[in-house]
Design a protein around this motif. Structure first.
Motif, short mmCIF file in Angstrom:
data_model
loop_
_atom_site.label_atom_id
_atom_site.label_comp_id
_atom_site.label_asym_id
_atom_site.label_seq_id
_atom_site.Cartn_x
_atom_site.Cartn_y
_atom_site.Cartn_z
N GLU A 487 0.64 -1.22 -0.08
CA GLU A 487 -0.13 -0.07 -0.04
C GLU A 487 0.76 1.29 0.07
N GLU A 488 2.02 1.09 0.72
CA GLU A 488 2.84 2.38 0.78
C GLU A 488 3.56 2.73 -0.55
N GLY A 489 3.67 1.53 -1.35
CA GLY A 489 4.34 1.52 -2.72
C GLY A 489 3.43 1.93 -3.76
N GLY A 490 1.99 2.12 -3.13
CA GLY A 490 0.98 2.49 -4.40
C GLY A 490 0.66 1.33 -5.14
N GLY A 491 0.73 0.08 -4.64
CA GLY A 491 0.16 -1.11 -5.21
C GLY A 491 1.09 -2.11 -5.38
N ALA A 492 2.44 -1.79 -5.21
CA ALA A 492 3.47 -2.88 -5.38
C ALA A 492 4.76 -2.34 -4.37
N THR A 493 5.66 -3.24 -4.01
CA THR A 493 6.78 -3.30 -3.52
C THR A 493 7.80 -4.11 -3.94
N VAL A 523 1.44 -12.02 -5.99
CA VAL A 523 1.81 -12.56 -7.03
C VAL A 523 3.40 -11.84 -7.43
N ILE A 524 4.39 -12.48 -7.42
CA ILE A 524 5.58 -12.02 -7.42
C ILE A 524 6.09 -11.91 -8.84
N ARG A 525 6.57 -10.82 -9.54
CA ARG A 525 7.09 -10.83 -10.79
C ARG A 525 8.38 -9.87 -11.10
N ASP A 526 9.55 -10.13 -11.40
CA ASP A 526 10.71 -9.36 -11.70
C ASP A 526 11.07 -8.62 -10.18
N GLY A 527 11.14 -9.18 -9.26
CA GLY A 527 11.63 -8.63 -7.98
C GLY A 527 10.54 -7.64 -7.37
N ILE A 529 6.43 -7.55 -5.71
CA ILE A 529 5.14 -8.13 -5.26
C ILE A 529 4.05 -7.34 -4.97
N ARG A 530 2.90 -7.75 -5.45
CA ARG A 530 1.76 -7.04 -5.69
C ARG A 530 0.56 -8.10 -5.12
N ILE A 531 -0.54 -7.63 -5.06
CA ILE A 531 -1.78 -8.43 -4.64
C ILE A 531 -2.29 -9.02 -5.91
N TRP A 607 -11.67 -19.57 3.60
CA TRP A 607 -10.55 -19.51 2.27
C TRP A 607 -9.69 -18.36 2.55
N PRO A 608 -8.86 -18.31 3.17
CA PRO A 608 -7.94 -16.99 3.67
C PRO A 608 -6.90 -17.23 2.21
N LEU A 609 -6.80 -16.14 1.46
CA LEU A 609 -5.91 -16.33 0.63
C LEU A 609 -4.27 -15.99 0.98
N ALA A 610 -4.36 -15.52 2.18
CA ALA A 610 -2.99 -15.04 2.75
C ALA A 610 -2.28 -16.53 3.35
N SER A 611 -3.32 -17.41 3.80
CA SER A 611 -2.73 -18.45 4.33
C SER A 611 -2.01 -19.63 3.33
#
Length: 654
Positions: A487-493, A523-527, A529-531, A607-611
């Protein structure tokens, strides 16, 4: 009600019978406009109510409490307690002459049973005085010469200044007053008896030392105070009692617990009902013998003792006052004075009605001040108490309010959450589960569950808990920390930031952060991470994850039963695809009914997706018990409809 005029054996009772001066001469003039006949008529009208009060019973609500035509302006001159007088004044009943019933008085704010006794016993004494006089009262300000001469000849304290001279009249008034002061230890010297303005004048005249040297006891030689008067009358009454009456006094009135009526009846050879009748007569005779002096003594004692006093203090004070009386008289007087003060004994303290109200007020304040688990700041409670005796008795008062000592804190209830938070507060800093469990005695594995449900408590890191006000940045778990940085990174960090900051700040392992970053939530792509987009979640075909289908094609999934399920834990690792089949959406929760166990609560599907453990199934304890399943056995969940399942034992072999 006509008061008994003679003691048992036919001997006259009262001050005249003892050769004593009348202790309350002012009573003769309070109801001066009443004739003796009118006074007796009013006494007769009040008989039912007065009898009930003398026997310690509650009068009927419609019983007469004030006769019609009896001018209430006399109330301004009666010996009423502050509470009684203030309640009557507030209700505007200090004037008028209309009839009043018991319910009219008890309906007044702050006017209770004790105020009723105070008012009617004072009125009773005035009416007795007037009825016994046998003459019409004069409407003049001072008695007639004939009355004054008769009073002086009898040694009466109300002799007029004309007949006895101003000094003699003052002496007749002061002698019984000073005698009472000596007995009750209200003052020791003449200086104690004077108004401060008089003392200042005496000091200017240089007389203050001489006045302080004059002891009151030396001024009243031969005068009888109210305590001695009451003791003597009671002693005469007891001497005239029959053996049966004395047995009732000792075994029913003074013994704790009292003997039964049947036991005393068997001892003396009469029926139970006869003993009851004799007891009523004895109680009424003793109450009448004590007279107005009892109320005076009780008022003075209560001013000295306060509304709450240790049992030992009260007993010691009564012993010092009554030590000259015989043991039986001493016990009767002590019991009567305690009852007159409205005292009851509770946990080593004598308390009156106002103390019971303070206890209720403190309980209400405690509820008002309690925090999210019922803990109370003790200093705030004490600050709301009235000054003086209440604060000195705080440990006892705190116990009466039912406050629990929880590891140095005080709580209105002793719940697991309250004990856990109180243990945390005892450290005054963030503490680990092991430390908190060692203090409060709760299982270490449950400490986190208790603390996580307390709004004012947060996690300082993965191991320690503390109050929110102690911690600048609370730890909400690895997933929440990843989400906060996204969130601090505007949608990705960056993954590098999460792996650097989260372990350092919250003392977690970098590998734990890597595992949670791979949860379906992200989801992680090219270093970076985003939701993840829920619509693109990678789900397998249902038949690849279930354990089979029944003959009708209904899918089922099985799990092994563990002991922890009976303690409220959920089964984890349920395939997300099966959770979707049960009607649960991603990051959602659903309730699923059990068709074959309709009386059991519905199962909880999450069904928690964070688990990283997939979906979960909860609320299993009751259904598993109903099925008789034990740890080590397997259970089967079969889908049979929309949010409807069948839960059974799985008996498959192999």
């Amino acid at each position: 009600m006509k008061a008994p005029s003679q003691a048992e054996g036919g001997e006259p009772m009262g001050a005249a019978a003892l050769g004593a001066e009348e202790p309350f001469p002012w009573r003769r003039t309070v109801a001066g406009q009443l004739s003796s006949g009118e006074a007796q008529r009013y006494l007769d009208e009040l008989e039912e109510t007065l009898t009930a009060l003398h026997l310690g019973r509650k009068p009927r609500s419609n019983a007469l409490a004030w006769p019609a035509g009896f001018d209430r302006s006399i109330l301004h001159r009666l010996l009423l307690t502050f509470r009684t007088a203030n309640a009557l004044r507030t209700a505007r009943l200090m004037e008028g002459d209309n009839a009043l019933a018991v319910r009219d008085l008890l309906g007044i704010r702050n006017f209770g049973h004790l105020s009723m006794k105070n008012l009617l016993f004072e009125v009773e004494e005035v009416l007795k005085e007037r009825a016994a006089a046998g003459v019409e009262a004069s409407h003049q300000a001072s008695p007639s010469p004939r009355d004054a001469a008769d009073s002086a000849q009898q040694g009466g304290a109300a002799a007029s200044p004309t007949a006895a001279g101003p000094w003699g009249g003052a002496g007749n008034l002061l002698r019984p007053l000073f005698a009472a002061a000596v007995e009750l230890r209200v003052g020791a010297t003449l200086a104690d008896a004077l108004h401060p303005d008089f003392l200042r004048l005496a000091a200017r005249l240089g007389l203050d030392r001489e006045m302080s040297a004059i002891r009151i006891e030396n001024l009243v030689e031969g005068a009888i105070g109210p305590l001695s008067l009451m003791s003597s009358r009671l002693a005469r009454t007891i001497e005239a009692m029959s053996a049966t009456e004395r047995t009732i006094v000792e075994e029913r009135l003074l013994r704790a617990p009292p003997l039964t009526l049947e036991a005393i009846g068997s001892r003396v050879g009469v029926t139970r009902e006869r003993i009851r009748q004799i007891q009523v007569r004895v109680e009424r005779r003793i109450g009448g013998t004590m007279g107005a002096e009892r109320r005076v003594l009780a008022l003075v004692l209560q001013e000295q003792l306060g509304s709450i006093a240790p049992e030992a203090t009260v007993e010691r004070r009564l012993k010092s006052l009554l030590s000259a009386a015989s043991p039986l008289v001493e016990r009767l007087l002590g019991r009567a004075l305690i009852a007159e003060m409205g005292f009851t004994l509770r946990d080593g303290f004598y308390i009156d009605e106002s103390t019971r109200k303070v206890i209720e007020e403190v309980k209400a304040h405690a509820q008002e001040l309690a925090d999210d688990v019922g803990l109370v700041d003790e200093s705030e409670l004490i600050a709301r108490l009235p000054e003086g005796e209440w604060r000195r008795s705080w440990p006892w008062l705190r116990k009466q309010c039912g406050l629990h000592d929880l590891h140095g804190s005080w709580g209105i209830r002793s719940t697991r959450k309250a004990r856990a938070k109180a243990a945390l507060l005892s450290f005054g800093r963030p503490a680990a589960r092991q430390e908190i469990a060692a203090v409060c005695g709760l299982p270490e594995r449950r400490i986190g569950a208790h603390l996580s449900n307390i709004p004012s408590v947060v996690k300082a890191d993965k191991d320690r808990w503390g109050l929110g006000e102690w911690i600048d940045v609370p730890y909400e778990g690895i997933v929440e920390e990843i989400l906060r940085r996204i969130e601090e990174g505007g949608g990705a960090t960056t993954t590098e930031r999460c792996l650097r900051e989260i372990p350092r700040q919250f003392k977690v392992e970098p590998n734990s952060v890597r595992i949670f970053m791979r949860a379906p939530k992200f989801v992680i792509r090219d270093g970076w991470i985003r939701i993840a987009d829920i619509s693109s979640l990678p789900l397998r075909p249902l038949d690849e994850v279930i354990d089979g289908r029944d003959r009708g094609g209904a899918p089922y999934w099985t799990f092994q039963v563990h002991a922890r399920f009976f303690d409220g834990y959920s089964v984890t690792g349920m395939p997300p695809e099966f959770a979707e089949e049960l009607g649960c959406a991603p990051d959602g929760r659903e309730r699923v009914r059990i068709e074959n166990l309709p009386d059991c609560p519905a199962l909880s599907v999450r069904w928690p997706l964070a688990s990283i453990n997939g979906a979960s199934l909860g609320y299993l304890a009751d259904p598993l018990r109903r099925l008789g399943l034990r740890p080590g056995e397997r259970a089967r969940v079969r889908v049979i409809g929309s949010r409807l399942v069948e839960l059974t034992a799985d008996r498959r072999k192999g």
